[in-house]
Design a protein around this motif. Structure first.
Motif, PDB file in Angstrom:
ATOM      1  N   ALA A 101       3.276   1.395  18.334  1.00  0.00           N
ATOM      2  CA  ALA A 101       4.532   1.927  17.797  1.00  0.00           C
ATOM      3  C   ALA A 101       4.345   2.593  16.436  1.00  0.00           C
ATOM      4  O   ALA A 101       3.672   2.052  15.556  1.00  0.00           O
ATOM      5  N   ARG A 102       4.968   3.730  16.278  1.00  0.00           N
ATOM      6  CA  ARG A 102       4.944   4.447  15.005  1.00  0.00           C
ATOM      7  C   ARG A 102       6.068   3.956  14.095  1.00  0.00           C
ATOM      8  O   ARG A 102       6.834   4.731  13.538  1.00  0.00           O
ATOM      9  N   SER A 103       6.134   2.660  13.934  1.00  0.00           N
ATOM     10  CA  SER A 103       7.179   2.028  13.134  1.00  0.00           C
ATOM     11  C   SER A 103       6.920   2.258  11.641  1.00  0.00           C
ATOM     12  O   SER A 103       5.770   2.242  11.197  1.00  0.00           O
ATOM     13  N   ILE A 104       7.995   2.454  10.915  1.00  0.00           N
ATOM     14  CA  ILE A 104       7.907   2.709   9.479  1.00  0.00           C
ATOM     15  C   ILE A 104       8.962   1.895   8.752  1.00  0.00           C
ATOM     16  O   ILE A 104       9.911   1.433   9.384  1.00  0.00           O
ATOM     17  N   PRO A 105       8.797   1.733   7.460  1.00  0.00           N
ATOM     18  CA  PRO A 105       7.735   2.262   6.615  1.00  0.00           C
ATOM     19  C   PRO A 105       6.474   1.409   6.699  1.00  0.00           C
ATOM     20  O   PRO A 105       6.517   0.241   7.042  1.00  0.00           O
ATOM     21  N   ILE A 106       5.375   2.043   6.375  1.00  0.00           N
ATOM     22  CA  ILE A 106       4.091   1.378   6.244  1.00  0.00           C
ATOM     23  C   ILE A 106       3.615   1.631   4.814  1.00  0.00           C
ATOM     24  O   ILE A 106       3.606   2.776   4.355  1.00  0.00           O
ATOM     25  N   PHE A 107       3.243   0.566   4.123  1.00  0.00           N
ATOM     26  CA  PHE A 107       2.735   0.656   2.761  1.00  0.00           C
ATOM     27  C   PHE A 107       1.231   0.411   2.795  1.00  0.00           C
ATOM     28  O   PHE A 107       0.784  -0.675   3.187  1.00  0.00           O
ATOM     29  N   ILE A 108       0.462   1.410   2.384  1.00  0.00           N
ATOM     30  CA  ILE A 108      -0.993   1.315   2.356  1.00  0.00           C
ATOM     31  C   ILE A 108      -1.412   1.213   0.890  1.00  0.00           C
ATOM     32  O   ILE A 108      -1.285   2.183   0.139  1.00  0.00           O
ATOM     33  N   PHE A 109      -1.872   0.048   0.497  1.00  0.00           N
ATOM     34  CA  PHE A 109      -2.319  -0.183  -0.877  1.00  0.00           C
ATOM     35  C   PHE A 109      -3.801   0.174  -0.950  1.00  0.00           C
ATOM     36  O   PHE A 109      -4.597  -0.329  -0.147  1.00  0.00           O
ATOM     37  N   ILE A 110      -4.138   1.042  -1.899  1.00  0.00           N
ATOM     38  CA  ILE A 110      -5.528   1.481  -2.046  1.00  0.00           C
ATOM     39  C   ILE A 110      -5.982   1.296  -3.491  1.00  0.00           C
ATOM     40  O   ILE A 110      -5.170   1.271  -4.416  1.00  0.00           O
ATOM     41  N   ASN A 111      -7.302   1.171  -3.642  1.00  0.00           N
ATOM     42  CA  ASN A 111      -7.866   1.113  -4.988  1.00  0.00           C
ATOM     43  C   ASN A 111      -8.175   2.534  -5.461  1.00  0.00           C
ATOM     44  O   ASN A 111      -7.905   3.510  -4.746  1.00  0.00           O
ATOM     45  N   GLN A 112      -8.755   2.648  -6.645  1.00  0.00           N
ATOM     46  CA  GLN A 112      -9.035   3.969  -7.211  1.00  0.00           C
ATOM     47  C   GLN A 112     -10.084   4.746  -6.412  1.00  0.00           C
ATOM     48  O   GLN A 112     -10.104   5.972  -6.450  1.00  0.00           O
ATOM     49  N   GLU A 113     -10.909   4.032  -5.675  1.00  0.00           N
ATOM     50  CA  GLU A 113     -11.916   4.703  -4.837  1.00  0.00           C
ATOM     51  C   GLU A 113     -11.336   5.167  -3.502  1.00  0.00           C
ATOM     52  O   GLU A 113     -12.023   5.785  -2.699  1.00  0.00           O
ATOM     53  N   GLY A 114     -10.085   4.834  -3.263  1.00  0.00           N
ATOM     54  CA  GLY A 114      -9.441   5.233  -2.017  1.00  0.00           C
ATOM     55  C   GLY A 114      -9.684   4.263  -0.880  1.00  0.00           C
ATOM     56  O   GLY A 114      -9.411   4.585   0.281  1.00  0.00           O
ATOM     57  N   GLU A 115     -10.145   3.074  -1.203  1.00  0.00           N
ATOM     58  CA  GLU A 115     -10.395   2.066  -0.174  1.00  0.00           C
ATOM     59  C   GLU A 115      -9.119   1.269   0.066  1.00  0.00           C
ATOM     60  O   GLU A 115      -8.436   0.871  -0.878  1.00  0.00           O
ATOM     61  N   GLU A 116      -8.834   1.033   1.323  1.00  0.00           N
ATOM     62  CA  GLU A 116      -7.660   0.241   1.695  1.00  0.00           C
ATOM     63  C   GLU A 116      -7.847  -1.198   1.214  1.00  0.00           C
ATOM     64  O   GLU A 116      -8.846  -1.829   1.490  1.00  0.00           O
ATOM     65  N   VAL A 117      -6.826  -1.692   0.498  1.00  0.00           N
ATOM     66  CA  VAL A 117      -6.846  -3.056  -0.005  1.00  0.00           C
ATOM     67  C   VAL A 117      -5.916  -3.933   0.821  1.00  0.00           C
ATOM     68  O   VAL A 117      -6.234  -5.076   1.133  1.00  0.00           O
ATOM     69  N   ALA A 118      -4.748  -3.400   1.182  1.00  0.00           N
ATOM     70  CA  ALA A 118      -3.765  -4.151   1.965  1.00  0.00           C
ATOM     71  C   ALA A 118      -2.833  -3.158   2.649  1.00  0.00           C
ATOM     72  O   ALA A 118      -2.659  -2.030   2.185  1.00  0.00           O
ATOM     73  N   VAL A 119      -2.252  -3.611   3.749  1.00  0.00           N
ATOM     74  CA  VAL A 119      -1.248  -2.816   4.471  1.00  0.00           C
ATOM     75  C   VAL A 119      -0.065  -3.731   4.741  1.00  0.00           C
ATOM     76  O   VAL A 119      -0.238  -4.879   5.165  1.00  0.00           O
ATOM     77  N   TRP A 120       1.138  -3.214   4.496  1.00  0.00           N
ATOM     78  CA  TRP A 120       2.365  -3.977   4.750  1.00  0.00           C
ATOM     79  C   TRP A 120       3.340  -3.080   5.501  1.00  0.00           C
ATOM     80  O   TRP A 120       3.434  -1.886   5.246  1.00  0.00           O
ATOM     81  N   GLY A 121       4.095  -3.696   6.417  1.00  0.00           N
ATOM     82  CA  GLY A 121       5.162  -2.976   7.087  1.00  0.00           C
ATOM     83  C   GLY A 121       5.129  -3.227   8.574  1.00  0.00           C
ATOM     84  O   GLY A 121       4.197  -3.831   9.089  1.00  0.00           O
ATOM     85  N   PRO A 122       6.137  -2.828   9.266  1.00  0.00           N
ATOM     86  CA  PRO A 122       7.300  -2.083   8.803  1.00  0.00           C
ATOM     87  C   PRO A 122       8.442  -2.938   8.249  1.00  0.00           C
ATOM     88  O   PRO A 122       9.354  -2.422   7.620  1.00  0.00           O
ATOM     89  N   ARG A 123       8.381  -4.264   8.466  1.00  0.00           N
ATOM     90  CA  ARG A 123       9.429  -5.111   7.885  1.00  0.00           C
ATOM     91  C   ARG A 123       8.900  -6.518   7.709  1.00  0.00           C
ATOM     92  O   ARG A 123       7.915  -6.911   8.340  1.00  0.00           O
ATOM     93  N   ALA A 124       9.574  -7.262   6.838  1.00  0.00           N
ATOM     94  CA  ALA A 124       9.223  -8.661   6.597  1.00  0.00           C
ATOM     95  C   ALA A 124       9.435  -9.475   7.874  1.00  0.00           C
ATOM     96  O   ALA A 124      10.340  -9.181   8.664  1.00  0.00           O
ATOM     97  N   ALA A 125       8.620 -10.500   8.065  1.00  0.00           N
ATOM     98  CA  ALA A 125       8.690 -11.320   9.282  1.00  0.00           C
ATOM     99  C   ALA A 125      10.085 -11.917   9.486  1.00  0.00           C
ATOM    100  O   ALA A 125      10.592 -11.939  10.611  1.00  0.00           O
ATOM    101  N   GLU A 126      10.716 -12.389   8.426  1.00  0.00           N
ATOM    102  CA  GLU A 126      12.059 -12.971   8.558  1.00  0.00           C
ATOM    103  C   GLU A 126      13.073 -11.928   9.010  1.00  0.00           C
ATOM    104  O   GLU A 126      13.968 -12.226   9.798  1.00  0.00           O
ATOM    105  N   LEU A 127      12.920 -10.710   8.522  1.00  0.00           N
ATOM    106  CA  LEU A 127      13.826  -9.654   8.959  1.00  0.00           C
ATOM    107  C   LEU A 127      13.538  -9.241  10.389  1.00  0.00           C
ATOM    108  O   LEU A 127      14.459  -8.876  11.128  1.00  0.00           O
ATOM    109  N   GLN A 128      12.272  -9.311  10.785  1.00  0.00           N
ATOM    110  CA  GLN A 128      11.927  -9.014  12.177  1.00  0.00           C
ATOM    111  C   GLN A 128      12.624  -9.985  13.111  1.00  0.00           C
ATOM    112  O   GLN A 128      13.156  -9.592  14.148  1.00  0.00           O
TER     113      GLN A 128
END
Length: 183
Positions: A101-128
């Protein structure tokens, strides 16, 4: 393109908000009314994280989650950029929900080198869980009144997203929890 390239080509929050035609007022209301305990983000300050947000202005989850992320980012000194999902499926398809699923939003947290550190989304588990409960009350998709009932249910969800500060806190804790796991 790598994640740094995506980040560099993305919209600032101001550019994203300026281009919004749907949900802008609601998103801004949440941003203006939500207050974040800034001590909760101390653990991420100084890590120089940046965030790529895959989103669209018509998305109800985005109208709730994006302003919460912006409050966190402001407090944690994270630079955030927005990419419109429908115009950037090449990136979106790397972050499918449940692999399909192309569910959004997706938050892609990256460091200065452009490496993925964490991904969150599309919603909090309680809201799901809340959304699943609402969807469970809908008639079958082929029922004559399905679209009407679905529209009413989504309208009710949107109203609760905008008016219920406890949901804002759930989202905030979920995002921060993901970052605590990963940084």
């Amino acid at each position: 393109m790598n994640l740094n390239d995506w980040f560099d080509s993305a919209l600032t929050y101001g550019q994203y908000a300026e281009g919004m035609t749907v949900n802008k007022e609601e998103m801004e209301a949440i941003f203006n009314e939500f207050s974040l305990d800034e001590e909760k983000v101390e653990f991420v300050k100084g890590r120089q994280l940046r965030v790529i947000v895959l989103t669209e202005d018509w998305c109800g989850d985005a109208l709730l989650n994006n302003p919460i992320l912006m409050k966190i980012a402001d407090a944690a000194l994270m630079d955030v950029r927005f990419i419109l999902r429908d115009q950037n499926l090449e990136l979106m398809d790397q972050y499918l929900t449940n692999g399909t699923a192309r569910s959004i939003p997706i938050f892609i947290f990256i460091n200065q080198e452009g490496e993925e550190v964490a991904v969150w989304g599309p919603r909090a588990a309680e809201l799901q869980k809340m959304v699943n409960q609402v969807k469970a009350t809908l008639p079958p998709a082929d029922a004559p009144d399905f679209k009407e009932k679905q529209s009413a249910a989504f309208k009710q969800l949107k109203e609760s997203y905008v008016s219920n500060p406890s949901l804002w806190n759930i989202v905030s804790e979920s995002i921060l929890g993901k970052l605590r796991e990963r940084v």
